[in-house]
Design a protein around this motif. Structure first.
Motif, mmCIF file in Angstrom:
data_model
loop_
_atom_site.group_PDB
_atom_site.id
_atom_site.type_symbol
_atom_site.label_atom_id
_atom_site.label_comp_id
_atom_site.label_asym_id
_atom_site.label_seq_id
_atom_site.Cartn_x
_atom_site.Cartn_y
_atom_site.Cartn_z
ATOM 1 N N ASP A 234 0.832 -1.215 0.000
ATOM 2 C CA ASP A 234 0.000 0.000 0.000
ATOM 3 C C ASP A 234 0.861 1.258 0.000
ATOM 4 N N THR A 235 1.941 1.259 0.789
ATOM 5 C CA THR A 235 2.799 2.445 0.817
ATOM 6 C C THR A 235 3.483 2.640 -0.532
ATOM 7 N N ARG A 236 3.792 1.535 -1.207
ATOM 8 C CA ARG A 236 4.479 1.642 -2.499
ATOM 9 C C ARG A 236 3.546 2.075 -3.626
ATOM 10 N N THR A 237 2.255 1.866 -3.462
ATOM 11 C CA THR A 237 1.314 2.274 -4.508
ATOM 12 C C THR A 237 0.637 3.609 -4.187
ATOM 13 N N ALA A 238 0.973 4.191 -3.064
ATOM 14 C CA ALA A 238 0.339 5.455 -2.656
ATOM 15 C C ALA A 238 0.602 6.565 -3.659
ATOM 16 N N GLU A 239 1.763 6.560 -4.276
ATOM 17 C CA GLU A 239 2.085 7.618 -5.236
ATOM 18 C C GLU A 239 1.096 7.603 -6.403
ATOM 19 N N GLN A 240 0.686 6.414 -6.831
ATOM 20 C CA GLN A 240 -0.299 6.338 -7.913
ATOM 21 C C GLN A 240 -1.620 6.962 -7.483
ATOM 22 N N ALA A 241 -1.987 6.765 -6.237
ATOM 23 C CA ALA A 241 -3.267 7.282 -5.739
ATOM 24 C C ALA A 241 -3.225 8.788 -5.478
ATOM 25 N N THR A 242 -2.079 9.293 -5.003
ATOM 26 C CA THR A 242 -1.992 10.706 -4.628
ATOM 27 C C THR A 242 -1.377 11.580 -5.703
ATOM 28 N N GLY A 243 -0.651 10.966 -6.619
ATOM 29 C CA GLY A 243 0.019 11.737 -7.668
ATOM 30 C C GLY A 243 1.337 12.341 -7.240
ATOM 31 N N MET A 244 1.813 11.988 -6.044
ATOM 32 C CA MET A 244 3.111 12.507 -5.602
ATOM 33 C C MET A 244 3.797 11.468 -4.721
ATOM 34 N N PRO A 245 5.137 11.491 -4.705
ATOM 35 C CA PRO A 245 5.873 10.552 -3.848
ATOM 36 C C PRO A 245 5.469 10.726 -2.377
ATOM 37 N N GLU A 246 5.576 9.654 -1.624
ATOM 38 C CA GLU A 246 5.138 9.656 -0.221
ATOM 39 C C GLU A 246 5.779 10.780 0.592
ATOM 40 N N ASP A 247 7.102 10.920 0.504
ATOM 41 C CA ASP A 247 7.781 11.944 1.304
ATOM 42 C C ASP A 247 7.297 13.342 0.947
ATOM 43 N N GLU A 248 7.024 13.590 -0.344
ATOM 44 C CA GLU A 248 6.500 14.892 -0.755
ATOM 45 C C GLU A 248 5.095 15.106 -0.193
ATOM 46 N N TRP A 249 4.278 14.063 -0.233
ATOM 47 C CA TRP A 249 2.915 14.137 0.302
ATOM 48 C C TRP A 249 2.957 14.545 1.771
ATOM 49 N N TRP A 250 3.851 13.934 2.534
ATOM 50 C CA TRP A 250 3.975 14.269 3.956
ATOM 51 C C TRP A 250 4.506 15.676 4.154
ATOM 52 N N ARG A 251 5.480 16.068 3.341
ATOM 53 C CA ARG A 251 6.069 17.405 3.469
ATOM 54 C C ARG A 251 5.002 18.477 3.233
ATOM 55 N N VAL A 252 4.142 18.278 2.239
ATOM 56 C CA VAL A 252 3.071 19.226 1.947
ATOM 57 C C VAL A 252 2.123 19.364 3.136
#
Length: 140
Positions: free
Chosen positions: A47-65
């Motif tokens: 799930d963590t590895r496919t999160a970028e497909q769902a959110t449109g951004m890498p995980e670390d960027e999603w958290w930083r935002v």
């Protein structure tokens, strides 16, 4: 769903617990516990590895935002009253992943899932070991 070699894997898993002084039901339940734990952990990492497909951004960027919003919430006095344990762990910098290898390039949540898996598997196996009769360590 059964796969072509499902019973081969199940037989191999069950046979690992044979000859250890366990009741047949315990053997089945121990294998079920280990398989369920591993399957749940594998799904969490996937799930963590496919999160970028769902959110449109890498995980670390999603958290930083979102980190600014989280910081705003955490400074509110009611935060520490409502979440005293989270506040205490945050003060101890637990969520900064102090045990993380500097060369680890995995995302934050993936690292959390893998670390929790390793810790949890150790606990699970140690717990299972307490059920094994040390006097019957003969394997068929």
């Amino acid at each position: 769903m059964l796969s072509p070699h499902e019973f081969d894997g199940y037989e191999a898993s069950l046979s690992l617990f044979e000859g250890l002084g366990l009741e047949p039901l315990e053997v089945s339940q121990m294998v079920g516990a280990v398989v369920s734990f591993i399957g749940g952990a594998a799904k969490a990492v996937a799930d963590t590895r496919t999160a970028e497909q769902a959110t449109g951004m890498p995980e670390d960027e999603w958290w930083r935002v979102r980190s600014g919003l989280l910081e705003e919430l955490a400074v509110d006095e009611s935060w520490s009253e409502r979440y005293p344990t989270i506040t205490r762990l945050q003060a101890a910098r637990v969520f900064d992943q102090p045990d993380r290898d500097p060369d680890d390039t995995s995302g934050y949540l993936e690292h959390e899932e893998i670390t929790a898996f390793e810790f949890g598997l150790t606990l699970l196996l140690d717990g299972l070991a307490t059920r094994i009769d040390p006097g019957t360590s003969q394997r068929p």
